[in-house]
Design an enzyme around this catalytic site. Structure first.
Site, PDB file in Angstrom:
ATOM      1  N   ARG A  82      -9.092  13.147  -1.736  1.00  0.00           N
ATOM      2  CA  ARG A  82      -8.562  13.159  -0.379  1.00  0.00           C
ATOM      3  C   ARG A  82      -8.690  11.790   0.290  1.00  0.00           C
ATOM      4  O   ARG A  82      -7.964  11.476   1.227  1.00  0.00           O
ATOM      5  CB  ARG A  82      -9.273  14.236   0.444  1.00  0.00           C
ATOM      6  CG  ARG A  82      -8.580  14.570   1.768  1.00  0.00           C
ATOM      7  CD  ARG A  82      -9.218  15.771   2.453  1.00  0.00           C
ATOM      8  NE  ARG A  82     -10.639  15.606   2.667  1.00  0.00           N
ATOM      9  CZ  ARG A  82     -11.597  16.304   2.033  1.00  0.00           C
ATOM     10  NH1 ARG A  82     -11.268  17.208   1.138  1.00  0.00           N
ATOM     11  NH2 ARG A  82     -12.871  16.093   2.305  1.00  0.00           N
ATOM     12  N   TYR A 103      11.292   8.005  20.489  1.00  0.00           N
ATOM     13  CA  TYR A 103      11.711   8.909  19.419  1.00  0.00           C
ATOM     14  C   TYR A 103      11.352  10.341  19.826  1.00  0.00           C
ATOM     15  O   TYR A 103      10.235  10.595  20.305  1.00  0.00           O
ATOM     16  CB  TYR A 103      10.966   8.473  18.165  1.00  0.00           C
ATOM     17  CG  TYR A 103      11.094   9.270  16.907  1.00  0.00           C
ATOM     18  CD1 TYR A 103      12.330   9.609  16.372  1.00  0.00           C
ATOM     19  CD2 TYR A 103       9.943   9.624  16.193  1.00  0.00           C
ATOM     20  CE1 TYR A 103      12.415  10.298  15.166  1.00  0.00           C
ATOM     21  CE2 TYR A 103      10.024  10.308  14.986  1.00  0.00           C
ATOM     22  CZ  TYR A 103      11.264  10.648  14.486  1.00  0.00           C
ATOM     23  OH  TYR A 103      11.337  11.326  13.290  1.00  0.00           O
ATOM     24  N   ASP A 141       5.463   2.352  18.189  1.00  0.00           N
ATOM     25  CA  ASP A 141       6.261   2.749  17.031  1.00  0.00           C
ATOM     26  C   ASP A 141       7.084   1.521  16.651  1.00  0.00           C
ATOM     27  O   ASP A 141       8.039   1.158  17.340  1.00  0.00           O
ATOM     28  CB  ASP A 141       7.169   3.929  17.395  1.00  0.00           C
ATOM     29  CG  ASP A 141       7.976   4.436  16.201  1.00  0.00           C
ATOM     30  OD1 ASP A 141       8.221   3.653  15.269  1.00  0.00           O
ATOM     31  OD2 ASP A 141       8.400   5.606  16.223  1.00  0.00           O
ATOM     32  N   LYS A 158      11.393   5.022   6.137  1.00  0.00           N
ATOM     33  CA  LYS A 158      12.567   4.210   6.450  1.00  0.00           C
ATOM     34  C   LYS A 158      12.593   2.945   5.587  1.00  0.00           C
ATOM     35  O   LYS A 158      12.844   3.014   4.399  1.00  0.00           O
ATOM     36  CB  LYS A 158      12.564   3.875   7.943  1.00  0.00           C
ATOM     37  CG  LYS A 158      12.301   5.056   8.883  1.00  0.00           C
ATOM     38  CD  LYS A 158      13.326   6.154   8.770  1.00  0.00           C
ATOM     39  CE  LYS A 158      13.258   7.137   9.926  1.00  0.00           C
ATOM     40  NZ  LYS A 158      12.075   8.022   9.947  1.00  0.00           N
TER      41      LYS A 158
END
Length: 406
Positions: A62, A116, A188, A213
């Protein structure tokens, strides 16, 4: 570092970042380590691992393994001013992880009104349920923004350019005010990435990206990241581990591979987008183009001042009063897919409705209202990929002809 300790250029950094021998050995790329359980040579080694928690030290799957650690290191190396990077299973997960790292019940978050939509939904949904108050602000009105701060304001969420409508704000000024008010500034930074906008150097405390992206670049993975200086990196890491965030090693390898060509793809998509933007700006079917790379755009001067690059994402408003104009144009495009996301090798077109996602900022703004844009005007967002721009222009032209025939 390049020779004489001079920082390497962006294209060099994305090729070399995260490819040290500790990750790659004698091969070019870090191998894919698929593992949940890490084994210890003896009990003393296991006890020592309990006391340490940093990339490069095995503990449990993890916390990652060399594939994920190499990617995180690479993202840190291309973000000037970063001490470390945490990677997440999606961009939205990165938004959540970053905000939860710096906010607690009773705090106030200031969030840019042109953010966004999932960022807005995070503020009005999850954070609200957890007792965090969110206040939207117009990022172009610095005076009103500063007046919103109170003793409980602990964080500011920025995005530049703004999602859908591409407004560029004065990030250094907004971040400086946040710092003076003892608030954390988060941004962002997916549009330009750290290659086109060094967010931490511009004053932000935490820089968030959707790696789905530009970094991935091929529309085949979901991932996000948050980079910060040492203080906030520790908070990001702690919260991410408490939330159980983990990224697939296979996806991490894809993201690392995409990173190597990101500078080339950004340069190409930006160049193509500018050609298309300039063509659109001259078409009678178009009322307005919203792209900070376009000379004359309201955000162009700030973009030139603060950014070193752009990308292929922008929007435009149709002049047609036909309520079906968006669908007519989009449905008649052959080289553009209809879909969410952006930053891949393929071009996309998406009808957008900016007025649905505003609480403070007017839509349309005064400059667009003055030329006839209304709240019901049809708008389309384009993501320009790696196709020949002349083919994309011809495709748009024939779609506009179909619109004219209706």
């Amino acid at each position: 570092m390049a020779q004489d300790d001079k920082p390497a250029k962006p294209a060099t950094r994305v090729v070399e970042a995260g490819r040290g021998p500790k990750w790659t050995g004698r091969v070019v790329n870090p191998p894919v380590w698929r593992a949940s359980t890490h084994l210890y040579a003896n009990e003393a080694e296991r006890k020592a691992a309990l006391k340490s928690n940093q990339d490069g030290e095995f503990f449990y799957g993890r916390r990652g393994a060399p594939t994920q650690w190499a990617l995180a290191e690479a993202l840190t190396e291309i973000e000037p001013g970063a001490h470390g990077t945490v990677i997440y299973p999606s961009g939205v997960s990165a938004i959540a992880g970053a905000l939860l790292s710096v906010l607690k019940p009773g705090d106030v978050l200031l969030i840019t009104d042109n953010a966004y939509d999932p960022s807005r939904a995070m503020a009005t949904g999850l954070l609200k349920r957890l007792g965090v108050e969110s206040r939207f602000f117009d990022p172009l009105d610095i005076t009103a923004y500063e007046a919103l701060f109170c003793d409980r304001t602990k964080a500011v969420w920025l995005e530049s350019p703004g999602s859908l409508t591409m407004e560029v704000c004065d990030v250094p000024a907004l971040a400086a005010i946040a710092r003076d008010k003892s608030a954390v500034s988060l941004i962002d930074n997916t549009w330009a990435s750290s290659l086109g906008f060094p967010a931490l150097e511009r004053g932000c405390d935490i820089s968030v990206m959707s790696l789905s992206k530009h970094v991935g670049g091929h529309s085949d993975l979901m991932m996000g990241s948050a980079s910060a200086g040492e203080r906030y990196y520790r908070a990001l890491r702690r919260t991410g581990q408490q939330l159980g965030n983990v990224v697939s090693p296979d996806d991490a390898a894809l993201a690392a591979r995409g990173l190597r060509t990101m500078k080339l793809r950004l340069d190409q998509s930006s160049s193509s987008a500018l050609q298309i933007v300039e063509w659109l700006d001259a078409q009678p079917q178009v009322s307005a183009v919203m792209c900070p790379m376009l000379p004359g755009d309201l955000g162009h001067d700030l973009w030139r001042r603060d950014f070193t690059g752009g990308c292929g994402l922008f929007s435009f408003v149709l002049s047609s009063e036909n309520p079906d104009a968006q669908a007519i144009v989009v449905d008649n495009l052959h080289h553009f897919g209809i879909g969410y996301s952006w930053g891949g090798f393929e071009s996309l077109a998406l009808p957008i409705f900016p007025g649905q996602y505003r609480d403070v900022m007017p839509w349309p703004p005064k400059n667009l209202a003055a030329i006839g844009v209304t709240g019901s005007s049809s708008a389309i967002r384009l993501s320009i990929g790696l196709e020949d721009p002349q083919d994309l222009i011809a495709d748009l032209a024939q779609a506009f002809e179909k619109l004219d025939q209706t």
